[in-house]
Design a protein around this motif. Sequence first.
Motif, PDB file in Angstrom:
ATOM      1  N   LEU A 139       0.786  -1.225   0.088  1.00  0.00           N
ATOM      2  CA  LEU A 139      -0.067  -0.013   0.102  1.00  0.00           C
ATOM      3  C   LEU A 139       0.866   1.264   0.157  1.00  0.00           C
ATOM      4  CD1 LEU A 139      -2.811  -0.898   2.540  1.00  0.00           C
ATOM      5  CD2 LEU A 139      -3.046  -0.276   0.066  1.00  0.00           C
ATOM      6  N   LEU A 140       2.092   1.278   0.914  1.00  0.00           N
ATOM      7  CA  LEU A 140       2.763   2.625   0.814  1.00  0.00           C
ATOM      8  C   LEU A 140       3.363   2.572  -0.273  1.00  0.00           C
ATOM      9  CD1 LEU A 140       4.569   2.642   4.307  1.00  0.00           C
ATOM     10  CD2 LEU A 140       2.600   3.842   3.574  1.00  0.00           C
ATOM     11  N   ASP A 141       3.663   1.689  -1.107  1.00  0.00           N
ATOM     12  CA  ASP A 141       4.459   1.704  -2.317  1.00  0.00           C
ATOM     13  C   ASP A 141       3.432   2.381  -3.363  1.00  0.00           C
ATOM     14  OD1 ASP A 141       6.566   1.147  -4.260  1.00  0.00           O
ATOM     15  OD2 ASP A 141       5.102  -0.184  -5.269  1.00  0.00           O
ATOM     16  N   ARG A 142       2.248   1.780  -3.174  1.00  0.00           N
ATOM     17  CA  ARG A 142       1.187   2.306  -4.220  1.00  0.00           C
ATOM     18  C   ARG A 142       0.882   3.845  -4.139  1.00  0.00           C
ATOM     19  NH1 ARG A 142      -1.808   1.116  -8.516  1.00  0.00           N
ATOM     20  NH2 ARG A 142      -0.953   3.103  -8.694  1.00  0.00           N
ATOM     21  N   VAL A 143       1.148   4.362  -2.680  1.00  0.00           N
ATOM     22  CA  VAL A 143       0.822   5.793  -2.699  1.00  0.00           C
ATOM     23  C   VAL A 143       2.271   6.679  -2.889  1.00  0.00           C
ATOM     24  CG1 VAL A 143      -1.222   5.396  -1.428  1.00  0.00           C
ATOM     25  CG2 VAL A 143       1.024   5.782  -0.087  1.00  0.00           C
ATOM     26  N   GLY A 144       3.425   5.920  -3.247  1.00  0.00           N
ATOM     27  CA  GLY A 144       4.529   6.800  -3.227  1.00  0.00           C
ATOM     28  C   GLY A 144       5.317   6.971  -2.008  1.00  0.00           C
TER      29      GLY A 144
END
Lengths: 345, 362, 316
Positions: B147-152
Amino acid sequence: MSEPLLQIEDLAVRFRTDEGAVRAVDGVSLSVERGEVVAVVGESGSGKSVTGMTLMGLTRGPNAEISGSARLDGRELLTMSNRELRAVRGNDIAMVFQDPMSSLNPVYRVGDQIVEQIRTHQQLSRQQAMARAVELMERVGVPRAAERLRSYPHEFSGGMRQRVMIAMALSCSPKLLIADEPTTALDVTIQAQILEELRQLRSETNAGIILVTHDLAVVADIADRVVVMYSGRVVEQGTLDELFYDPQHPYTWGLLGSITRVDSDRSARLPAIDGMPPSLLAPPPGCHFQPRCPHAFERCGEVPELSPRTPDSPGHLDRCWLEVERKRTLRLVDGQIGLAAPVRA
Amino acid sequence: MSESGLPEQGPGALLAVDHLRVLFPVKAGLIIDRTVSRVHAVDDVSLSIGTGETLGVVGESGCGKTTLIRALVRLIKATSGQIHFRDLDITAASRRQLLPVRREMQMVFQDPQASLNPRKRIRQILATPLALRGLPRAEIEAESRRLLDRVGLRPEHLGRFPHEFSGGQRQRIGIARALAMQPKLILLDEPVSALDVSIQAQVINLLDDLKEDLGLSYLFVAHDLSVVRHVSDRIAVMYLGKVMELSPAAELYTKPMHPYTQALLDAIPIPDPAENRKRVRTVVTGEVPSPIDPPDGCRFASRCRHASDICRTVEPPLTRYANGHLAACHHPQNVSAAELAAAVRSPLSPTSAGEQLPTLAA
Amino acid sequence: MARFVIRRLITMVLMLIVISFVTFLLFIVALPGGNPAALIAGRLATPAEVHLISVRYGFDKPIWVQYVRTMANLFDGSAYSYQEGFNVMGAITRGAPATLSLSIGAGVFWLLSSIGLGTLAAVRSGRYTDRVLTVLSMVGVSMPPFLLGAVLIYYVSYKAGVLPINGYISFTVSPWQWFRHLIGPWITLSVLFIGFYSRVLRGSILDAQGEDYVRTARAKGLSERRVLVRHILRMSLLPIISLWGLDIAQVIGGGAILTESVWGLHGIGQLAFNAIGAFDTVTLLAIVLLTAICVVVMSALVDILYAVLDPRIRLG
């Protein structure tokens, strides 16, 4: 031409904190002429508000270190005693703050707050000062002014409170008005009314106005000249048109590119500025914008001077090492000014 | 992009709001309080959002946009009207019935500082919704990283506290938390207005990407028309609890029909000095009147320069023009005689609105 | 504003009725010591005598009748201690001058000192004066009155002979002796409050320093003194004034038990102390009611004062 109304040279403000010295303002120079609106543009932490507050002496304190020079009509503000400064504050320089909801004292009637300022600087009776307050409130477009002076701030809307703040700022006919984000907290239709008010004021009083803002649309609407600040330094300054049509610093490109506009459809992605502003405790060496700049090269490790770099406009200054001609091609993203996405390793 | 002539309401919409009213009683009295008047926060509003669509809702303070969002997530009880999510009536649904809906309908707040618990690490902030979703404990960590990767953001951010982030990063965390529930619809309450300009664009781009990749729908609330233009398929303009205009996004800017929409557009300066100088702008005078017991007729009549007698007495119906463009105005602007002739009363009109459709001015 | 005051006063009366009824139930009806008639009759009484007393005092009547009777007795001065037989109102009236002298004098002293010290600490925040005051207030807060009283009596009164050792002299007898006898008690009672209040005030002044309207006041060119007095203190005083209202009410209602006993003042606190020891429920009920009345009245006054000082509250 004689000396400008306000001349700031190499202003630096540092605050000592537990984590170290914060360089809030790092060598700012700018000038304001009578009747001129100079916009100081930047994001939070750029030092734009601290610059305005320092002119008023509001940043003085045991933990603040202020150096450089700021002359109003030839008088040095930075070395004035607190007593001398108090006579200037509210009298020669007045300030309008961002949040009209919290900038008026909730426990006093609006009229009394204006009268307090008038009587601090002028030998007027209460009645005379009150009459002046009524005049000022009418001047800034508060209906039923005499009656509304008896109200408390919480009985006013945000827009009306900002009018009161402007009336108060005008009460001693200041030479310089510093407006710190005066419309940011207001609704758009009210923002338009307040900007109209400032525009009239400039033409009627010939006061110089420093407009501190993050909103380039507001700048385009009202400013004559623009100073762009980033991380405590001025990175570019010039006339309104120079800045919007021939911006020299990549940070300015980024700002211009990343704003959403009502008048044009950009279905493509907004060219955003990558990353975040640097910490003021430990700013990067050289150009402060370099870590976020896709066009950075070796030389950006050195701090560029704020100097005229475009051949035909000597008043247009910036701090960027890139060649002018190269900038003019680099700043185009999809045919419009913007900052290209950085190439990541 | 929405197709033109989108069904105004009815089956198929992800979220449909039917004649929703939220009134707050104003109480007064010397000893015992009784209701003396009512704040008409949301007053007979009908809207819908299709799958994959973004509906922008724009209006100034007091227009009811925030109350609308709160009523949709059932933080506030609706006074009357219905809210359907996937054809399920959730207006009066019990907590248990709401549970699956809550999962699919998430919210992102304006102030990311205030909406994240300062005492919890990002790991915990994300783990709560993930566990609620029923994810086995072993997978939570991996999913949080994803998820963190998804939002940068980076995986090492999991161990940090909200105050260690900038405003823009906190808003990304808020978005990640909403995504954790795998929602279909995200209600965005002024998601970028508290952020710096350069960061606003980053967050808007992120929202764009997420919508594309995950097929999300958004309800995007904003206080001015510049941000929503970029993100919306359709835009509703609200004023004092009522929908004034509802239009496909691009058309609202080129062909604003309601004088209030025009006023909003005129009020926003354009970040281009030459364009700005060329523009003929009308600054609307006065302020938004009180939403307590508002007068009959059009809510905007007191500030409108086109207002006539009928505007002060009869509430204008939401009238449907070509391209599914709706406006509630007796004197619509930018409308041709032919368009007027073809106009019909929309079923989304408030029940208190008059029957008479606008006619060409004499 | 009038509406606000009327509403506040009505709530006050309702609260008093509820409190008096609950205390009545606790102390008289659910009496932990047993049947009050038996207590009055004494240990050697026959059941018939107890019954007789029970009828005479109305202990056989419904609760609400007993409540009204008890309240009437308390307020018209015809309530007597079951055990000791003395008139309760008389005992309270006898203790009142000492307690009032102690609490009002100390109250004024601790309020003014903490305003002075708190403001000084805030204005000099972070500097030497502030640090010294911080340490002193910590010492003050952690100093129990009996210890401080004992220390004062031993060193100041006994060794140095500057103050009288104990007792209370009525103001009407000798104003000077009245004053001399109260200096020690006033200090003993005040130190804890001064330590606490000055900290609270320092904090609220520092909070107010950061308010936007204070920045506006400075930007207007006002003198620091005027900014402090007009724009900062007015709001910052509110929290300590509400604390003061409740604390002074408690002290008047016999809350200064320790100070009164150390300095032998024989006030209401001392009376309460004795009543607890003797399980004298009627006296206790009277004192608890007195405290309740003081607290409720003071908090109503504080609320009204708040509304006077802050126009936003007046909306009620």
